[in-house]
Design an enzyme around this catalytic site. Structure first.
Site, PDB file in Angstrom:
ATOM      1  N   HIS B  12       0.823  -1.212   0.000  1.00  0.00           N
ATOM      2  CA  HIS B  12       0.000   0.000   0.000  1.00  0.00           C
ATOM      3  C   HIS B  12       0.862   1.269   0.000  1.00  0.00           C
ATOM      4  CE1 HIS B  12       0.058  -0.685   4.636  1.00  0.00           C
ATOM      5  NE2 HIS B  12       1.028   0.138   4.305  1.00  0.00           N
ATOM      6  N   HIS B 193      10.644  -3.802   3.570  1.00  0.00           N
ATOM      7  CA  HIS B 193      11.087  -2.420   3.388  1.00  0.00           C
ATOM      8  C   HIS B 193      11.378  -1.781   4.734  1.00  0.00           C
ATOM      9  CE1 HIS B 193       6.721  -1.860   3.995  1.00  0.00           C
ATOM     10  NE2 HIS B 193       6.820  -0.533   3.984  1.00  0.00           N
ATOM     11  N   GLU B 240       4.622  -5.105   8.459  1.00  0.00           N
ATOM     12  CA  GLU B 240       3.218  -5.027   8.024  1.00  0.00           C
ATOM     13  C   GLU B 240       2.693  -6.368   7.514  1.00  0.00           C
ATOM     14  OE1 GLU B 240       3.246  -0.344   6.600  1.00  0.00           O
ATOM     15  OE2 GLU B 240       3.626  -1.911   5.138  1.00  0.00           O
TER      16      GLU B 240
END
Lengths: 127, 284
Positions: B12, B193, B240
């Site tokens: 996202h 990331h 996430e």
């Protein structure tokens, strides 16, 4: 509570300091200021008078110095959380690649090249 | 009968939202990522789900650090995206489904979870970008939203097992819902990331492939690492994947991968999109 033990008990991850309660406490004022930047009027007010805006949110001297110096690593040391700092970065005209270059000491081109060096596209589709 | 038809798992990254706003879908940098949504669009056109249950993390739009819930479930009639600090706000509102939200809340509390309940809630790019990717250019979104936020921002984070179990509890709640709608479950964020610190720009393709290979057939494999180990393996924001684990938990049927797209890099992120069918009520 023995703070030394708490600190020494933390998992060590290279170049990474998970944003935990210690950092959340240390960084509260800085992060609160950055959270206010969701609103454009507040971004404009900061741009017009950085010192006055930082004073209003009662930033610590360490936090003020880090913001004045545009020193991202110092902002993190002062308890800044990257998701909130990203809102400040936007005002300063910095995107996440700029931030990455600043934090790693690389040039922007070198930082981008390092990302591209991982380049891969792998696609699967059911028969 | 209510049917959980499948799951859409996707990164996202805010930059995707900027690329959408600037119409860069066919740009050579972005195209390999956006093309991963072609099978998703075909599936959505065929299945036409009525409801989206979205597991995501808020990045400082709705929640500040003054009150940071580990789990929060939206129960609003409508949600909006707003400016998150860089001047971009997607305009299409997100219709809610408060009756289903409260059913889920009732059921997960009965399963001994203790979520914060939100009758008013903004949703950030972690909901807005996947919606924009799935339903580009429509007048209004064709699904009703139940947003479920997981804290992946301030440690201690919930454990991977806790997130997976929350998803299972939501999955049981959906199975017991009498509304008869067709439901799609979303898990948003990841893959590897890291934005901050001297390790900024960290990517771990080996761990990403481990996640992509296992999240469908063997999600328990992802539970072998605790949340801090995932930070180490996937980067501070790669954690996430917890949202993916919760979403996977909510798919309680026979889960079949229909499509998977892994593309590195998008912004500072190893981006991925995976489409699962959940064959629970379909004939064998």
């Amino acid at each position: 509570m023995n703070a030394g033990q708490a600190v020494s008990g933390k998992r060590q991850i290279f170049g990474t300091e998970p944003f935990d309660g210690d950092l959340a406490m240390r960084g509260y004022a800085l992060n609160a200021m950055c959270y206010s930047f969701n609103t454009k009027d507040n971004r404009d007010a900061f741009a017009a008078d950085e010192e006055g805006y930082m004073a209003k949110f009662e930033l610590t001297d360490e936090q003020k110095a880090a913001v004045r110096n545009r020193d991202v690593l110092a902002m993190l040391d002062a308890g800044g959380n990257v998701y909130y700092l990203a809102k400040l970065a936007g005002i300063l005209g910095l995107n996440v690649q700029d931030l990455g270059a600043l934090q790693t000491g690389m040039t922007l081109d070198a930082f981008k090249a390092a990302l591209l060096s991982h380049g891969e596209t792998t696609r699967r589709a059911a028969a | 009968m209510t049917q959980v038809a499948g799951g859409i798992f996707t990164s996202h990254v805010p930059g995707i939202g900027n690329a959408i706003a600037r119409g860069l879908q066919q740009d050579p940098y972005w195209k390999p990522f956006f093309d991963g949504f072609n099978p998703v669009h075909e599936w959505l056109a065929r299945e036409k789900p009525d409801v989206a249950v979205v597991f995501y993390n808020d990045h400082g739009l709705n929640f500040f650090l003054d009150k940071m819930p580990t789990f929060a479930i939206g129960a609003a009639a409508e949600y909006r995206h707003e400016d998150e600090g860089w001047g971009l706000a997607f305009q299409r509102p997100f219709a809610g489904h408060p009756e289903l939200s409260w059913h889920i809340i009732e059921q997960v509390v009965a399963s001994e979870f203790d979520p914060v309940t939100c009758q008013s809630m903004l949703v950030d790019h972690a909901v807005a970008v996947p919606y924009e990717l799935c339903w580009p250019g429509t007048e209004e979104f064709p699904v009703k939203l139940v947003p479920i936020a997981i804290n992946t921002v301030q440690h201690p984070l919930p454990s991977p097992k806790r997130c997976f179990d929350l998803g299972r509890a939501v999955g049981r709640a959906l199975k017991s819902w009498k509304g008869g709608e067709k439901i799609v479950v979303f898990g948003t964020g990841g893959l590897s990331h890291q934005l901050e610190g001297k390790r900024a720009g960290f990517i771990n393709k080996e761990y990403d492939h481990f996640c992509l290979d296992n999240i469908g057939p063997n999600p328990e494999a992802l539970l072998r690492h605790d949340s801090l180990e995932i930070v180490e393996l996937a980067g501070s924001q790669g954690v996430e994947i917890l949202n993916w684990l919760a979403a996977r938990g909510a798919l309680t049927g026979d889960v079949v991968e229909l499509a998977s797209n892994y593309h590195v890099p998008i912004s500072n992120t190893a981006a991925a999109t995976v489409l699962f069918e959940n064959r629970e009520f379909l004939p064998a």
